[in-house]
Design a protein around this motif. Sequence first.
Motif, PDB file in Angstrom:
ATOM      1  N   LYS A 600     -22.008  28.911   6.005  1.00  0.00           N
ATOM      2  CA  LYS A 600     -21.519  30.193   5.531  1.00  0.00           C
ATOM      3  C   LYS A 600     -20.000  30.274   5.680  1.00  0.00           C
ATOM      4  CE  LYS A 600     -21.253  34.970   6.080  1.00  0.00           C
ATOM      5  NZ  LYS A 600     -20.856  35.950   7.066  1.00  0.00           N
ATOM      6  N   ARG A 601     -19.514  29.781   6.829  1.00  0.00           N
ATOM      7  CA  ARG A 601     -18.061  29.805   7.036  1.00  0.00           C
ATOM      8  C   ARG A 601     -17.365  28.858   6.067  1.00  0.00           C
ATOM      9  NH1 ARG A 601     -16.870  27.794  11.648  1.00  0.00           N
ATOM     10  NH2 ARG A 601     -18.948  27.192  12.328  1.00  0.00           N
ATOM     11  N   PHE A 602     -18.049  27.790   5.713  1.00  0.00           N
ATOM     12  CA  PHE A 602     -17.511  26.841   4.739  1.00  0.00           C
ATOM     13  C   PHE A 602     -17.321  27.531   3.384  1.00  0.00           C
ATOM     14  CE2 PHE A 602     -18.596  22.907   2.007  1.00  0.00           C
ATOM     15  CZ  PHE A 602     -17.256  22.581   1.870  1.00  0.00           C
ATOM     16  N   ALA A 603     -18.304  28.344   3.000  1.00  0.00           N
ATOM     17  CA  ALA A 603     -18.206  29.075   1.735  1.00  0.00           C
ATOM     18  C   ALA A 603     -16.974  29.986   1.763  1.00  0.00           C
ATOM     19  CB  ALA A 603     -19.480  29.883   1.498  1.00  0.00           C
ATOM     20  N   TRP A 607     -13.670  29.831  -0.544  1.00  0.00           N
ATOM     21  CA  TRP A 607     -13.293  31.061  -1.242  1.00  0.00           C
ATOM     22  C   TRP A 607     -11.809  31.352  -1.032  1.00  0.00           C
ATOM     23  CZ3 TRP A 607     -14.804  33.874  -5.012  1.00  0.00           C
ATOM     24  CH2 TRP A 607     -14.330  35.181  -5.159  1.00  0.00           C
ATOM     25  N   ASN A 608     -11.351  31.110   0.181  1.00  0.00           N
ATOM     26  CA  ASN A 608      -9.949  31.388   0.474  1.00  0.00           C
ATOM     27  C   ASN A 608      -9.009  30.359  -0.121  1.00  0.00           C
ATOM     28  OD1 ASN A 608      -9.407  33.895   2.075  1.00  0.00           O
ATOM     29  ND2 ASN A 608     -11.227  33.095   3.081  1.00  0.00           N
ATOM     30  N   ALA A 609      -9.507  29.138  -0.259  1.00  0.00           N
ATOM     31  CA  ALA A 609      -8.700  28.133  -0.969  1.00  0.00           C
ATOM     32  C   ALA A 609      -8.537  28.577  -2.420  1.00  0.00           C
ATOM     33  CB  ALA A 609      -9.372  26.766  -0.885  1.00  0.00           C
ATOM     34  N   LEU A 666     -19.587  16.564   1.283  1.00  0.00           N
ATOM     35  CA  LEU A 666     -18.979  17.734   0.651  1.00  0.00           C
ATOM     36  C   LEU A 666     -18.225  18.581   1.672  1.00  0.00           C
ATOM     37  CD1 LEU A 666     -21.994  18.588  -1.653  1.00  0.00           C
ATOM     38  CD2 LEU A 666     -19.676  18.046  -2.458  1.00  0.00           C
ATOM     39  N   LEU A 667     -18.849  18.765   2.825  1.00  0.00           N
ATOM     40  CA  LEU A 667     -18.214  19.577   3.867  1.00  0.00           C
ATOM     41  C   LEU A 667     -16.923  18.914   4.338  1.00  0.00           C
ATOM     42  CD1 LEU A 667     -18.919  22.119   5.811  1.00  0.00           C
ATOM     43  CD2 LEU A 667     -19.285  20.324   7.483  1.00  0.00           C
ATOM     44  N   GLN A 668     -17.019  17.630   4.574  1.00  0.00           N
ATOM     45  CA  GLN A 668     -15.872  16.864   5.059  1.00  0.00           C
ATOM     46  C   GLN A 668     -14.704  16.967   4.078  1.00  0.00           C
ATOM     47  OE1 GLN A 668     -16.138  15.416   8.045  1.00  0.00           O
ATOM     48  NE2 GLN A 668     -13.957  14.932   7.949  1.00  0.00           N
ATOM     49  N   ALA A 710     -25.396  24.462  -3.230  1.00  0.00           N
ATOM     50  CA  ALA A 710     -25.010  25.863  -3.021  1.00  0.00           C
ATOM     51  C   ALA A 710     -24.641  26.465  -4.382  1.00  0.00           C
ATOM     52  CB  ALA A 710     -23.832  25.934  -2.052  1.00  0.00           C
ATOM     53  N   PRO A 711     -25.639  26.922  -5.119  1.00  0.00           N
ATOM     54  CA  PRO A 711     -25.380  27.283  -6.516  1.00  0.00           C
ATOM     55  C   PRO A 711     -24.486  28.514  -6.709  1.00  0.00           C
ATOM     56  CG  PRO A 711     -27.645  27.831  -5.895  1.00  0.00           C
ATOM     57  CD  PRO A 711     -27.068  27.038  -4.762  1.00  0.00           C
ATOM     58  N   PHE A 712     -24.502  29.434  -5.749  1.00  0.00           N
ATOM     59  CA  PHE A 712     -23.827  30.708  -6.000  1.00  0.00           C
ATOM     60  C   PHE A 712     -22.314  30.667  -5.795  1.00  0.00           C
ATOM     61  CE2 PHE A 712     -28.218  32.061  -4.901  1.00  0.00           C
ATOM     62  CZ  PHE A 712     -28.538  32.686  -6.094  1.00  0.00           C
ATOM     63  N   VAL A 713     -21.905  30.243  -4.616  1.00  0.00           N
ATOM     64  CA  VAL A 713     -20.463  30.274  -4.344  1.00  0.00           C
ATOM     65  C   VAL A 713     -19.731  29.338  -5.299  1.00  0.00           C
ATOM     66  CG1 VAL A 713     -20.464  28.487  -2.536  1.00  0.00           C
ATOM     67  CG2 VAL A 713     -18.701  30.258  -2.546  1.00  0.00           C
TER      68      VAL A 713
END
Length: 888
Positions: A600-603, A607-609, A666-668, A710-713
Motif C-alpha cells: 500500500k505504501r508502495f502505491a 503516486w507521489n512520483a 517491480l518493488l525494487q 495491481a490493476p488500479f493504481v
Amino acid sequence: MTARPELPKTYDPAEVEPRLYEAWLKARVFHEDPDPARPPFIISMPPPNITGRAHLGHASTYTTMDLVTRYHRMLGENADWIPGQDHAAIATESVLVRELAKEGRTRNELGREKFIEIAWAWREQYGGEINEAFRRLGFGPDWDRERFTLDPALSAAVIKVFVDLYDDGLIYRGTRLVYWDPKAQSTLSDAEVEDEERDTFLWHLRYRGEDGGDGLVIATTRPETYLADVAVAVHPGDERYRHLIGTNVVLPIVDRAIPVIADDAVLTEFGTGAVKVTPAHDQTDYEIGQRHGLPMPTVIDFDARIAAPLWRYDETPERRAPIDAQAPKMAPYAGLDRFDARKRIVADLRALGALVEERPYHTQLPVSSRSGEVIEPLLSLQWFVRMKPLAKPALAAYRGGAPHFVPERFGRTYAAGLENIRDWNISRQIWWGHQLPVWYTPNDDVIVAHDEDEAKRIARERFGIDDVRRDPDTLDTWFSSGLWPFSILGWPEKTPELDHWYPNQVMITSRDIIFLWVSRMVMLGQRFAGAMPFRTVFVTPLVFDVHGRKMSKSLGNAIDPMDDLVPRYGADGTRFGILRQMRLESQELRFDERYCDEAKRFATKLWNALRYTCALPEEIPGANVLPPREKLTVADKWILTELRACVEAVTRAYDRFELGVAADTLLQFGWYTFCDWYVEATKAPGQHATRAAVLSFVLNAFVRAMHPIAPFVTEEIWQTLPHDGATIVTASWPDVAEIPSFPDEAAVFRSVIEKVEQLRNARSEWAIQPKDWMRVEIPAALQSERDVVEAIATLARAEIATYDGGDGSVRDRILAVRGVADTAKLRERYAREEKRLEAEVARSEKKLANESFVAKASPDVVAAERAKLDEYRRELARVRTALDALPA
RNA sequence: GGGCGGCUAGCUCAGUGGGAGAGCGCUACAUUGACACUGUAGAGGUCAGAAGUUCAAUCCUUCUGCCGCCCA
C-alpha cells in the motif's frame, strides 16, 4: 500543452478502485469473442461454491488467474477468463436445512419440489455474493460468459456424460463400502471427509480359542463393531500368531466362531499385532474381506444405531445362519446409538473379563466437513464410476508430459492418485443437484435415459410397461465440475468457443484438489472433449497464518480479505502483498500482513512520483516519446537501462509463474531504483531538459508491467500521464525493443551511486547535518563529466571543489572523489576502511596464492578474483593516500 | 508406514559452488523542488547439527534433529 491536474497528496484506493472497476465494466474490457487472428488464451475459473465467501485462498489463487489473463491480454492474445459457480450439492443443502431448522421446518415435510424452489430462491439471493467480493478485488473475468453448474446447458452435458458412461459399462450400480454421513443422511465424497484429531482409547479384547485355548488379544478403537466381526487377521510373518492361523476364535457374549487369517495389510507394530476384521465398517477390513471372500454383515444402520439383527447383502443362507443365530444375544444393544453402544459393550466385556486393557489413544477420525458428524463407513447400494479404464489414458498422457505441472513435483502427486484410483461413488441422497438420469420399473429393472419420455419408451420396448419411477438420488458435485473446462464452452454443441478455446492453456488451482478435481477433468476431458483439457497446471500454495497454522475461526487467526485487508490496503495492496509472498517451490504461504502494508505504501510512493512528474515546469512531449539520444544524460541512460532489465525480468517471471519474484522486481525498481535514485537525480539542473519526458516514459512502461498485479493504481497513473488508448487493461505489454539500453553509462551511474553512498555514510560519521552542505573534492580530470559531477553534488548534497589528479576511466575518477572534513572522525573512518580493505586484500591474495585454486578453478573465476584483488588494492591505495594527506 | 516441503538477522522470508541479503521491528538523525503511507545512516546472523564430495560448501550428497503437509 499537457494538462496538469491538481493531484491529491495521498492515493486513496477506496475512492479510486470502485470508480475504475465501474468504468471497466461499462467499457466491457474483460469480454472477448473467439478471434482466430490472435492466439487463443483461456482460463476456466474453478467455480467457487455458491455458499462460499471469499477467503484468502481465493484471494491468492484467483489473483493469480486474473494476473495471468491480464498479462496475456496485454501480450496481444485472445485472452479470456470464464467465471462461474458450483451448486455445491451437499454444502448448499446443509446450509438450507440449517436455515429451515431455524424456522422449525424440515426438508421432508416441504417435499422435493418445494425444497428445490427454495434452494433456487436462495441461490438468487445469496449466490452472487462472492462475485461482489471478486469485483472488489479487481478480478476481471468475462462476466458475460458466467456459468453455473446447474444451468440447463451444463445439466444437459452432465446427463449426456452419465448416459454415455453407462452405455459404455463405466457406470454401474452396486453394493460397496461408502462414506456415510448419518446426520446429512447421505454418502459423501472424499473431499467432504476430513480427518480430525480426537482423544479416545485403544481397547484390547481377548477372543478365546474355539478349542478352549487362550486364543489371542486384539486391539481396536471401535469395540462396538466387534458384533459384526468375521475374522481376526494377523501378519503372515508374525511368529507370535503363526500357530493360530487357520484355527477359530470365539466372539465373547454372542458366542460366534470366526477364523484367524493371515493378511499382509496387518501392521505388526500396531496394538497387539492382531486385528479384528469388520468388512462392513472399515476400508482396510473391507479389502481384507474381499481378498478372503468373507461375509460382510452390517451392525450399524443409516441412523448410526446398532442394527440387531445384523443385516447384509448378497449372502447365501449357509453364511447367514451363524450370524443370524447371534441376534437374541445382542438384543440389549439393538437401537442404541453407536457411541452409547460402545460404552455398554465395553462395560459388558469388562464384566466378562474379555476386556484386557483400556489405553488412552490419540487418533484421527474421519469427520464430515459439512455436518461435523463422525463418518460411518458402511455398505450401501449406490452408483459408481469404474475409474481404472478412465485413469489409464490419463496416466499414459502424463508419461508423455501432459499436462505439465508447475511446480513439477505435483505431477507425481497427481500420478500417484491415478495409479491408486478406486471406483467413484457418485450418488448422493440429497435433492439439490443433478438428479440421476435413472428410472426403475416396478420390478426394479434399471433404465438409464436422457429424459423421462425416453425412459418410458425404453421401458415399453424392453419390458412392455411404461410405469417408471425416477431414482431420487443426485450426483456428486464433482461430477459436473469434472466437465467444467469444456461444458462452459458449450460442449457437447460444436461452438466456436469450444473450437477456439479448447484445450485451455492453463488450470490454476491449489494442491488439495489436484486429485479430486484436476484428475477428473483430465479423465473426462480426454474421453468426451477429445483432448487434455489444459496444457499446464499451476499449483498455488495453500495459505496459512504467519506462524504456519491453518486459518480457522475457532483459532481466531482467520484473516478475511474483504473485512481485514481490502479496506486497509486496497485491492492493489492486498493482491500485491499476497503475490509478493508466493514462491514457486514453496507449498505453503505463511501470510504476513506486513507485505500488504508495504504494498500500500508502495502505491502511495508511486503516486507521489507521478505528482512530482506532473508538477514539473517542463512539458511532457507525449506518450512514450523520448528525447533524442544525444540529449540524454548519464542518469537518463542508466534508468532506461534499468527499466529494460526490469521489464525483462518481470516478463520472464510471469512466464514461469514466479509471481513473488515478479512482485519483488517491480518493488525494487519502482521504489528504490526509480524513486530513490532517479527521481532525486532529476533535481540536478543538468537534468531539466530531459527529465519530464524520461520520467513519463519510464512510469508509463513501468505501470504497464505492474498492471497485472495491481490493476488500479497502475490504471490511475497511466491515465494521468499522456497515453495511447482508452485503458491500460487493453494497452500493450512494454516492448523491450523500444526501451534503449546503455550498458556503459549505466555502469558509470552505478559508480556514482556507490560513491554517493560512501559520502552519505561519511556525512553521518562526521555528524554533518542533513540541511548543511558537505564539501567534496573531485579529481580535476572529472570536471569535464558535467552530468556526473552534478549528480554527485545533488545526491550527496555536496559542494564540489577539485584537486589535482584523476587518471584512468571515468569510473576510476569517480572512485577518487573524496569528502572533506578536518576532524579526527575522518581519520577514524579512513582507518576503519583501510582495515576492511586490508582484510579483503589478504583474503584474496591468500586465495590466489593457493596453487590448487589457480590450477583447478575455472579461468573465469580466477580472472574475476584477480580483478577483484586489483580493485581492492586500488581502493586501498586511495584510502591510504587520503589518510596520509590528513593533517596530524 | 510411504512420499513431499522447510530450518538463513527479533519476526516473515529472498538468495548463491568463489566477497551473507530484503521488508518489518529496533537505534540515531532529518521536514532537502513528489512522498512522514517519507528520507539518510546504523546495530543485529558460527545460513539447524554432523560427516562426506570439492582447490573452495550456507548452496551438492548422506545421516541426525526439529517443524509442517499429503497419502495410507
